[in-house]
Write an enzyme that holds these catalytic residues in place. Structure first.
Site, PDB file in Angstrom:
ATOM      1  N   GLY A  70       4.743   7.888  -1.339  1.00 43.95           N
ATOM      2  CA  GLY A  70       4.964   8.868  -0.260  1.00 43.95           C
ATOM      3  C   GLY A  70       5.089   8.180   1.089  1.00 43.95           C
ATOM      4  O   GLY A  70       4.590   8.677   2.098  1.00 43.95           O
TER       5      GLY A  70
ATOM      6  N   GLN B   4       4.595  12.278   6.478  1.00 39.00           N
ATOM      7  CA  GLN B   4       3.929  12.350   7.792  1.00 39.00           C
ATOM      8  C   GLN B   4       2.958  11.191   8.002  1.00 39.00           C
ATOM      9  O   GLN B   4       2.957  10.548   9.039  1.00 39.00           O
ATOM     10  CB  GLN B   4       3.177  13.690   7.923  1.00 39.00           C
TER      11      GLN B   4
ATOM     12  N   TYR C 212      -3.298  24.475  -2.335  1.00 39.28           N
ATOM     13  CA  TYR C 212      -3.537  23.203  -1.635  1.00 39.28           C
ATOM     14  C   TYR C 212      -5.005  22.803  -1.780  1.00 39.28           C
ATOM     15  O   TYR C 212      -5.329  21.684  -2.179  1.00 39.28           O
ATOM     16  CB  TYR C 212      -3.161  23.383  -0.158  1.00 39.28           C
TER      17      TYR C 212
ATOM     18  N   ILE D 158       5.811  10.180  -7.996  1.00 40.74           N
ATOM     19  CA  ILE D 158       4.437  10.237  -8.512  1.00 40.74           C
ATOM     20  C   ILE D 158       4.348  11.019  -9.825  1.00 40.74           C
ATOM     21  O   ILE D 158       3.378  10.867 -10.569  1.00 40.74           O
ATOM     22  CB  ILE D 158       3.473  10.805  -7.439  1.00 40.74           C
TER      23      ILE D 158
HETATM   24  N1  SER Z   1      -2.675  19.555   7.687  1.00 42.32           N
HETATM   25  C1  SER Z   1      -2.928  20.209   6.457  1.00 42.32           C
HETATM   26  C2  SER Z   1      -2.288  21.538   6.401  1.00 42.32           C
HETATM   27  O1  SER Z   1      -2.289  22.196   7.419  1.00 42.32           O
HETATM   28  C3  SER Z   1      -4.403  20.374   6.235  1.00 42.32           C
HETATM   29  O2  SER Z   1      -4.949  19.230   5.719  1.00 42.32           O
HETATM   30  O3  SER Z   1      -1.842  21.937   5.385  1.00 42.32           O
END
Ligand code: SER
Length: 318
Positions: free
Chosen positions: A8, A12, A143, A55
């Protein structure tokens, strides 16, 4: 760390971490893994080797580790929180399927592995203020589910197989280099772009919503320092709370107006992002990271704001 693979590397965090690691360990010793469609460009391409490493492909990870005699893997492949809600199956495939692939290669080839966790690992029942290191983790986002599962799987590989897994729970990361995509904390990046361009900012997060944030140089240092730390002092591994600042939209708006007095912000709250933000802590207690490997942030809201505005204004010719 001698030979490092970044999975990756064009994302970012990866785009900046790869360059920073190349500065420390030498360009030839840090391999930029990328997926087709997200190729490294410019300095990132020219300063060291790069390889296609998806990955979701155990073979591609194993081949890169073998070819470059890798001893440390930075696993930075992930979908951010709001995108992961739109594509939960893919988020799991990358976040957990991908982590499993990485840990299996690391087990066989004896690599250390860094995998970021997040403030997203926490949920509605977690204590909100100064959230402790060891506490309830019950996220209701995909997430968060991948982050908690990833922490557990990484600890499992350490205790069961002796793989040297390490991790930090990153707050929202702010940088002027590579923009994030589809996160809940992205507003705290976008607001600087609007201010530097002289545009009105539409804030998708409501006033009074506090979240932990961090300037990218501190985040990069954390990722490097934890991997360099003497593990004899570790009580924890996956994953350490780290923190540097916590604010809501009104506070960052005021911090920017100190330098851009005519900057305007209006609210246009995004219900999905707001719901996610409401489920996350207001601020983390990072005392375990401070004690166990000497974590210490350098930037606060004001020093970050000055640097962000200076860099972005120069880029936009303002
Ligand atoms: N920066 C991430 C998000 O906002 C949080 O870890 O998804």
């Amino acid at each position: 760390m001698k030979n490092v693979l970044i999975i990756g590397s064009t994302g970012q965090i990866g785009s900046e971490l790869t360059m920073k690691l190349r500065g420390i360990y030498g360009g030839a010793n840090v391999v930029a893994g990328y997926i087709p469609g997200a190729e490294p460009k410019g300095e990132l391409l020219e300063s060291g080797p790069s390889e296609i490493v998806d990955i979701t492909s155990p073979q591609q990870i194993a081949d890169a580790v073998e070819k470059y005699n890798i001893d440390t893997i930075y696993n930075l492949a992930a979908l951010l929180s709001a995108v992961a809600e739109a594509k939960p199956q893919l988020a799991w495939k990358i976040g957990i399927g991908g982590l499993f692939n990485t840990l299996e290669v690391a087990r066989e080839k004896k690599c250390a592995v860094f995998t970021p966790s997040s403030i997203g690992a926490f949920g509605n029942d977690t204590p909100k203020d100064k959230t402790p290191q060891d506490t309830i983790r019950n996220p209701r986002t995909m997430y968060g589910v991948t982050k908690v599962s990833g922490e557990l799987l990484s600890d499992y590989y350490h205790t069961r197989f002796g793989v040297d897994t390490r991790s930090v729970r990153f707050p929202g990361l702010i940088s002027y280099v590579t923009p994030p995509g589809g996160g809940t904390t992205d507003y705290a990046v976008d607001i600087y772009y609007a201010a530097a361009k002289g545009e009105t900012f539409e804030c998708p997060i409501a006033a009074g919503t506090f979240m932990d944030m961090m300037y990218m140089p501190d985040a990069l240092r954390a990722a490097i320092e934890i991997m360099e730390a003497n593990p004899d002092n570790f009580v924890h591994r996956n994953s350490f709370n780290i923190a540097s600042m916590s604010f809501d939209p009104e506070i960052i708006y005021a911090a920017i107006r100190k330098y851009v007095p005519d900057f305007k912000m209006v609210y246009k709250v995004d219900p999905l992002r707001q719901q996610i933000a409401d489920s996350w802590p207001n601020s983390l207690d990072d005392s375990c990271a401070r004690r166990e490997w000497g974590w210490k942030p350098e930037y606060d809201l004001d020093t970050m704001t000055r640097d962000m505005l200076e860099k972005l204004k120069a880029r936009f010719g303002k």
